[in-house]
Design an enzyme around this catalytic site. Structure first.
Site, PDB file in Angstrom:
ATOM      1  N   ALA A 236       0.695  -1.238  -0.180  1.00  0.00           N
ATOM      2  CA  ALA A 236      -0.153   0.071   0.042  1.00  0.00           C
ATOM      3  C   ALA A 236       0.796   1.064  -0.153  1.00  0.00           C
ATOM      4  CB  ALA A 236      -1.043   0.019   1.046  1.00  0.00           C
TER       5      ALA A 236
ATOM      6  N   ASP B 175       6.768  -8.412   5.784  1.00  0.00           N
ATOM      7  CA  ASP B 175       7.130  -9.198   4.501  1.00  0.00           C
ATOM      8  C   ASP B 175       5.858 -10.274   4.517  1.00  0.00           C
ATOM      9  OD1 ASP B 175       7.953 -11.027   2.867  1.00  0.00           O
ATOM     10  OD2 ASP B 175       9.820 -11.609   3.699  1.00  0.00           O
TER      11      ASP B 175
ATOM     12  N   TYR C  58       4.197 -14.312 -13.560  1.00  0.00           N
ATOM     13  CA  TYR C  58       3.315 -13.484 -13.248  1.00  0.00           C
ATOM     14  C   TYR C  58       1.641 -13.909 -13.810  1.00  0.00           C
ATOM     15  CZ  TYR C  58       1.265  -8.842 -12.105  1.00  0.00           C
ATOM     16  OH  TYR C  58       0.702  -7.739 -11.875  1.00  0.00           O
ATOM     17  N   ALA C  59       1.744 -14.531 -14.790  1.00  0.00           N
ATOM     18  CA  ALA C  59       0.395 -14.962 -15.283  1.00  0.00           C
ATOM     19  C   ALA C  59       0.027 -16.016 -14.427  1.00  0.00           C
ATOM     20  CB  ALA C  59       0.514 -15.484 -16.708  1.00  0.00           C
TER      21      ALA C  59
ATOM     22  N   LYS D 202      -1.248 -14.848 -11.130  1.00  0.00           N
ATOM     23  CA  LYS D 202      -2.361 -14.206 -11.248  1.00  0.00           C
ATOM     24  C   LYS D 202      -3.648 -15.050 -11.533  1.00  0.00           C
ATOM     25  CE  LYS D 202      -0.946 -10.040  -9.838  1.00  0.00           C
ATOM     26  NZ  LYS D 202      -1.423  -9.805  -8.418  1.00  0.00           N
TER      27      LYS D 202
END
Length: 253
Positions: free
Chosen positions: A15, A64, A155-156, A159
């Protein structure tokens, strides 16, 4: 402040910048007390200070999220500070892009651990309090890359895993009044996509222009536009929405 979240406490991971920072600010602007969580404690505090300076309520916590014990301690600190936990936004993530034949095991593992396993840790720690309170809103950040994207096999995969995690947790946690949804952004103007542009030998501006030309709305998204969708799913306006992944990508196919 008053608003949709005036009696809610939220944790937002990753954030300190980008979508996470915009989401924390949006929830706080609508009345939530927000824990701004980031790997860097200094950046967490800075982002939280910006929220409080704008009139919101926030604390910064360094954590973490790949460390299960650290996540448990972080969630316990939030509950000790604010007395409850109602909303969890799992946004923390990294990229380590490479084509399959060049990708190292370290690049694969770091992305899967940070982008997927961390969500498991955070959801597991948060649900203890949400189940006890018979209420919860969990929003996970997926990506349009879940459908496949050259140079992002790690990453794909992560996700896409987020979407499976989301659907399954919605089934398991629904009986306790907890909804679990995912948001899958397309291209968003953030530091992460700027790094992707650099990887392919472009600038952030030129890369955005190229993507915008292939997007029906003819522009890329800003972090606040993703934050507004996260806020909807975290609110009681979405009280009967669960197990869904909502693509926010300007109409791209």
């Amino acid at each position: 402040m008053t608003g949709r979240f005036s009696d809610r406490v939220a944790v937002v991971t990753g954030a300190a910048q980008g979508i996470g920072a915009a989401t924390a600010a949006r929830l706080a602007a609508e009345g939530a007390r927000v824990a701004v969580v980031d790997l860097d404690p200094g950046r967490s505090k800075t982002a939280a200070d910006e929220i409080t300076a704008a009139g919101g309520a926030a604390i910064g916590i360094g954590c973490d999220v790949t460390d299960a014990d650290a996540v448990t301690a972080m969630v316990d600190e939030v509950v000790q500070t604010y007395g409850q936990l109602d909303i969890l936004v799992n946004n923390a993530g990294i990229t380590r892009d490479n084509l399959l034949f060049k990708m190292s095991v370290a690049e694969w593992n770091s992305v899967l651990t940070t982008n997927l396993t961390s969500m498991f840790h955070c959801c597991q720690a948060a649900q203890r309090h949400m189940v006890a309170g018979r209420y919860g809103r969990i929003v996970n950040l997926s990506s349009r890359s879940a459908l496949g994207n050259r140079g992002q096999v790690n990453y794909a995969a992560a996700k896409a895993g987020v979407q499976g995690l989301t659907a399954t947790l919605a089934i398991e946690l629904g009986p306790f009044g907890i909804t679990v949804n995912a948001v899958a952004p397309g291209y968003v103007a953030t530091a992460m996509t700027a790094a992707t542009a650099e990887r392919v030998g472009s600038s952030a501006e030129k890369h955005q222009e190229l993507v915008a030309a292939q997007t029906p709305l003819r522009r890329v998204a800003q972090p606040g536009e993703i934050a507004s969708v996260v806020a909807f799913l975290a609110s009681d306006d979405a009280s009967y929405v669960t197990g869904q992944t909502l693509y926010v990508n300007g109409g791209a196919r």
